[in-house]
Every structure is written in C-alpha cells, then in structure tokens.
Scaffold this motif. Structure first.
Motif, PDB file in Angstrom:
ATOM      1  N   GLN A 107       0.819  -1.209   0.000  1.00 44.36           N
ATOM      2  CA  GLN A 107       0.000   0.000   0.000  1.00 44.36           C
ATOM      3  C   GLN A 107       0.856   1.264   0.000  1.00 44.36           C
ATOM      4  O   GLN A 107       0.526   2.257  -0.656  1.00 44.36           O
ATOM      5  N   LYS A 108       1.974   1.237   0.728  1.00 44.51           N
ATOM      6  CA  LYS A 108       2.880   2.384   0.733  1.00 44.51           C
ATOM      7  C   LYS A 108       3.409   2.656  -0.670  1.00 44.51           C
ATOM      8  O   LYS A 108       3.487   3.803  -1.119  1.00 44.51           O
ATOM      9  N   VAL A 109       3.793   1.582  -1.367  1.00 43.86           N
ATOM     10  CA  VAL A 109       4.330   1.731  -2.715  1.00 43.86           C
ATOM     11  C   VAL A 109       3.252   2.269  -3.652  1.00 43.86           C
ATOM     12  O   VAL A 109       3.479   3.203  -4.426  1.00 43.86           O
ATOM     13  N   ILE A 110       2.058   1.700  -3.578  1.00 43.87           N
ATOM     14  CA  ILE A 110       0.967   2.104  -4.471  1.00 43.87           C
ATOM     15  C   ILE A 110       0.604   3.573  -4.265  1.00 43.87           C
ATOM     16  O   ILE A 110       0.339   4.303  -5.230  1.00 43.87           O
ATOM     17  N   SER A 218       8.949  10.953  -4.011  1.00 46.25           N
ATOM     18  CA  SER A 218       7.769  10.656  -3.192  1.00 46.25           C
ATOM     19  C   SER A 218       7.810   9.223  -2.668  1.00 46.25           C
ATOM     20  O   SER A 218       7.386   8.947  -1.538  1.00 46.25           O
ATOM     21  N   PHE A 219       8.329   8.296  -3.479  1.00 45.04           N
ATOM     22  CA  PHE A 219       8.479   6.903  -3.036  1.00 45.04           C
ATOM     23  C   PHE A 219       9.469   6.823  -1.873  1.00 45.04           C
ATOM     24  O   PHE A 219       9.220   6.155  -0.866  1.00 45.04           O
ATOM     25  N   VAL A 220      10.589   7.501  -2.007  1.00 39.40           N
ATOM     26  CA  VAL A 220      11.625   7.472  -0.961  1.00 39.40           C
ATOM     27  C   VAL A 220      11.104   8.094   0.325  1.00 39.40           C
ATOM     28  O   VAL A 220      11.350   7.584   1.423  1.00 39.40           O
ATOM     29  N   GLU A 221      10.352   9.166   0.210  1.00 36.88           N
ATOM     30  CA  GLU A 221       9.794   9.811   1.394  1.00 36.88           C
ATOM     31  C   GLU A 221       8.807   8.887   2.101  1.00 36.88           C
ATOM     32  O   GLU A 221       8.803   8.795   3.343  1.00 36.88           O
ATOM     33  N   ALA A 222       7.986   8.171   1.341  1.00 35.26           N
ATOM     34  CA  ALA A 222       6.978   7.294   1.943  1.00 35.26           C
ATOM     35  C   ALA A 222       7.589   6.048   2.563  1.00 35.26           C
ATOM     36  O   ALA A 222       7.186   5.629   3.652  1.00 35.26           O
ATOM     37  N   VAL A 223       8.552   5.438   1.883  1.00 35.27           N
ATOM     38  CA  VAL A 223       9.106   4.152   2.336  1.00 35.27           C
ATOM     39  C   VAL A 223      10.218   4.326   3.351  1.00 35.27           C
ATOM     40  O   VAL A 223      10.329   3.553   4.310  1.00 35.27           O
ATOM     41  N   LEU A 228      16.052  12.572  -0.856  1.00 27.77           N
ATOM     42  CA  LEU A 228      17.063  12.192  -1.836  1.00 27.77           C
ATOM     43  C   LEU A 228      17.901  13.394  -2.260  1.00 27.77           C
ATOM     44  O   LEU A 228      17.413  14.528  -2.245  1.00 27.77           O
ATOM     45  N   PRO A 229      19.149  13.150  -2.650  1.00 28.73           N
ATOM     46  CA  PRO A 229      19.927  14.243  -3.248  1.00 28.73           C
ATOM     47  C   PRO A 229      19.348  14.611  -4.605  1.00 28.73           C
ATOM     48  O   PRO A 229      18.505  13.899  -5.156  1.00 28.73           O
TER      49      PRO A 229
END
Length: 376
Positions: A107-110, A218-223, A228-229
C-alpha cells in the motif's frame, strides 16, 4: 556499498547461488488498484521462469553508484523507533511471511510510486553466508564470517506489446500474435539493509532509480522517510550553470576543456588505484581545479556562492554526475561534434576575419556519410 560489494550481491541472483525460496508480487493497474497478488515458490517454477525473475531482481543493483544507485542513511532515532524502519525489519525478519507487513508495504508503494500505467511490485528475501576474505583478497568459501539477511524490492512497469507476425513451430506456419502484457526493466527499487564492509548495516539502504533524471522522491519519502539528493542529470546541469556564471566572459573552450580533463583524470586515477570507496568531489576539490585553470579571487568568491546555493557547502558529488568521462562534445545550434575525451587537443576555437570558427584537425580517415574523402 562500494562497487565490489554491489557486484558480490549481484552474483547471488542465480538459481545455484541464492537462497531465495519464493517471490512476493503485487500487480497494480493504471488506476492504482491491485489486480492480483502472488507468492510464487521458485521450486515450482521452470528453470527459465526462475532465471527471468532473478534477472529482473538483479537489475535493481545495476548502474552507477551516486547516479542510479544512491546510498540512503537512516538517523539513529529512525533505527531505534520509527514506523518505516520497523516495517522494513518486519519484512526482512519474517522472510516476507508477515502478511500484515507485506500488505502495508504494498500500500505504501501504491500510494507513493508515481508511475504511469500498470506495474509490478516484486519482493524477495535472501540469506547469504558471507565467505571470509583475508586482507590479501583471498576468499575462503567454507569459512563464513556472518549471515547477511536482506530483502530486495523491484518496481517494474508492465507494457503492452504490439501485434506482430510470429512463427509457430508446431504448425510450421506464421500467424498474427496478439498484444500481451510484458514485465519491463525495474524503474526503481532498493536493497535493505546495506552490505557495507561486507557486513549488515541496518542504518543504510541502497536505493535504485533507472532514470538518472527522475529519482521518485515521493516513493523514498513514503518508504524511508528520507530526502534524496538532487537527481544526477540535475547535478550536471547545475554544475554547468555554475561554470558559466562563475567564469562569465572567461568561459572559453580551453577553460571548460581543462576542467573536464582534470575531473576525468581524477576518475581515471581512482580506477587505476583500485580504490574501493566511491570517488566524490567536494567544493574544495572543485575550487582547486578552478584555481589551477586561472580563475581569479573575484570569480572564486562567486563560485562559492553559486555552489552553496545549488548544492550546499558540505555536499559531496559523484564526479561522473558533473562530467561524462567518456564523452567530450562541442555543440552549436546546427552542428554537434563528439570528440574522444583523450584527444581534445584536436579541437580549437579561432576568430578569422571577425568570424568565429571551431577548427578540427583532420589527418587520415575522414569520412562523410560513410565515404572516405580526401582534403586537398
């Protein structure tokens, strides 16, 4: 993780090497709806299917460090007590058998992966008996120093193929092949935890992005709840802008060429010395290069301001994100010239009768549209 450590884990993704027993998957459509979920045992797959799955996962550890593979560090508080780190640990420690953790992760990824169209989320768990390696580099396979337990995630676009004429062996005939959905190369993914100094590092993860211009923040922030740089392509554009604004009227062909060659020489020296840790460029290192190219103090002060604005004063940058060591290019609105980076001396700029020219020394082997020509 350095290049050797990444390569060591990449070699795991073969049927006779890995301890991956099953792969978890989640098929998501363009409306961010789960179409299907699966938990496939490798033992129940054909050898070809197993090789295909492992090959896809392996690609999540491909590309250049600092460009496609980005090291992300958790702070101490995250490791001690944070939702994102607990979830990753639950996935790893349960060997992906914790259904609640797997559901939460999917769900986090989606909710965070900004991908167009359908895509597939793959999760695999592996345990690696790390062979002992002596200081002289000799490896003893039967002397394991520790067990590295990790998960690897790949997020792969699923694309519709075009109808085509295809040969059917059983009928010895050609028929139309209908469109079908095929899994593409991973767009993003990660390995957790990191394999640093050939040991488990729960404070780090190695994140992968296929496109150096898009890092899926947004993926990195959620997971991972990390920032990210700047994407590699943006780093190169920012560095080019800094050079132009710093040198202004002194931004000549010779100056840019000298900066490019010195950074390229640093990259080559790093390779020749076989240093394991990735090479990074600091602001002071770039200042030294500019100083050797004759940049004055006024311009240097402007450089400091521009660098801090674009990157931050303490930022360390992969040199291959600043220049392409394998390409030297001169471009005008109508002409593009690519030169062997080691032969930049073949090109010069000159003003003749008030007209600006780019001159290329031409010896033998000059071709036009593939035809050898003679220059009288």
């Amino acid at each position: 993780m350095n290049e050797k450590e990444v390569a060591e884990i990449r070699r795991r993704f073969r049927k006779d090497k890995s301890n991956i027993t099953h792969i978890r998957g989640c098929y998501v459509n363009e409306n961010q709806e789960i179409v299907a979920r699966f938990d496939q045992s490798l033992a129940m797959m054909s050898e070809e299917e197993t090789d295909t799955f492992l090959s896809i996962l392996k690609r999540t550890l491909s590309g250049s460090l600092g460009k496609n593979l980005i090291d992300l560090a958790f702070d101490t508080q995250q490791v001690v007590n944070s939702e994102e780190h607990r979830l990753l640990m639950a996935l790893r420690d349960s060997s992906l058998k914790d259904e609640e953790a797997v559901d939460t992760f999917f769900q986090k990824v989606i909710q965070s992966a900004a991908l167009e169209g359908n895509y597939l989320i793959l999760l695999a768990h592996d345990t690696y008996d790390v062979p002992y390696r002596s200081k002289d580099g000799d490896t003893q396979a039967d002397a394991s120093s520790e067990v590295f337990s990790y998960i690897l995630c790949s997020v792969c676009p699923i694309k519709l193929t075009k109808p085509a004429l295809s040969y059917y062996v059983a009928e010895n005939a050609f028929h139309n092949r209908t469109s079908d959905w095929l899994v593409s190369t991973p767009e993003l993914g990660f390995i957790f935890p990191s394999f640093d100094d050939r040991s488990t590092n729960l404070y780090n993860t190695l994140y992968y992005t296929r496109n150096s211009a898009e890092n899926h923040a947004s993926f990195v922030e959620a997971v991972f709840s990390r920032t990210l740089p700047m994407p590699a392509d943006e780093q190169k554009e920012a560095f080019q802008s800094i050079l132009e604004e710093t040198l202004e009227d002194d931004c000549s062909f010779d100056a840019v060429q000298a900066v490019h060659e010195q950074i390229r020489d640093l990259i080559e020296a790093h390779k020749l010395n076989k240093e394991e840790e990735p090479l990074v460029m600091t602001k002071d290192m770039v200042r030294q290069i500019l100083g050797s190219c004759g940049v004055n103090e006024t311009q240097m002060a402007l450089f400091d301001t521009k660098f801090d604005t674009h990157f931050g004063s303490d930022t360390q940058l992969p040199p291959q994100n600043l220049v392409d060591p394998k390409r030297f290019e001169v471009r005008t609105p109508n002409v593009t010239i690519r030169v062997n980076p080691e032969r930049g001396d073949l090109v010069e700029t000159r003003v003749i009768n008030g007209v600006k020219y780019i001159l290329i020394r031409a010896d033998e082997g000059v071709e036009v549209n593939g035809v050898n020509i003679h220059i009288p």
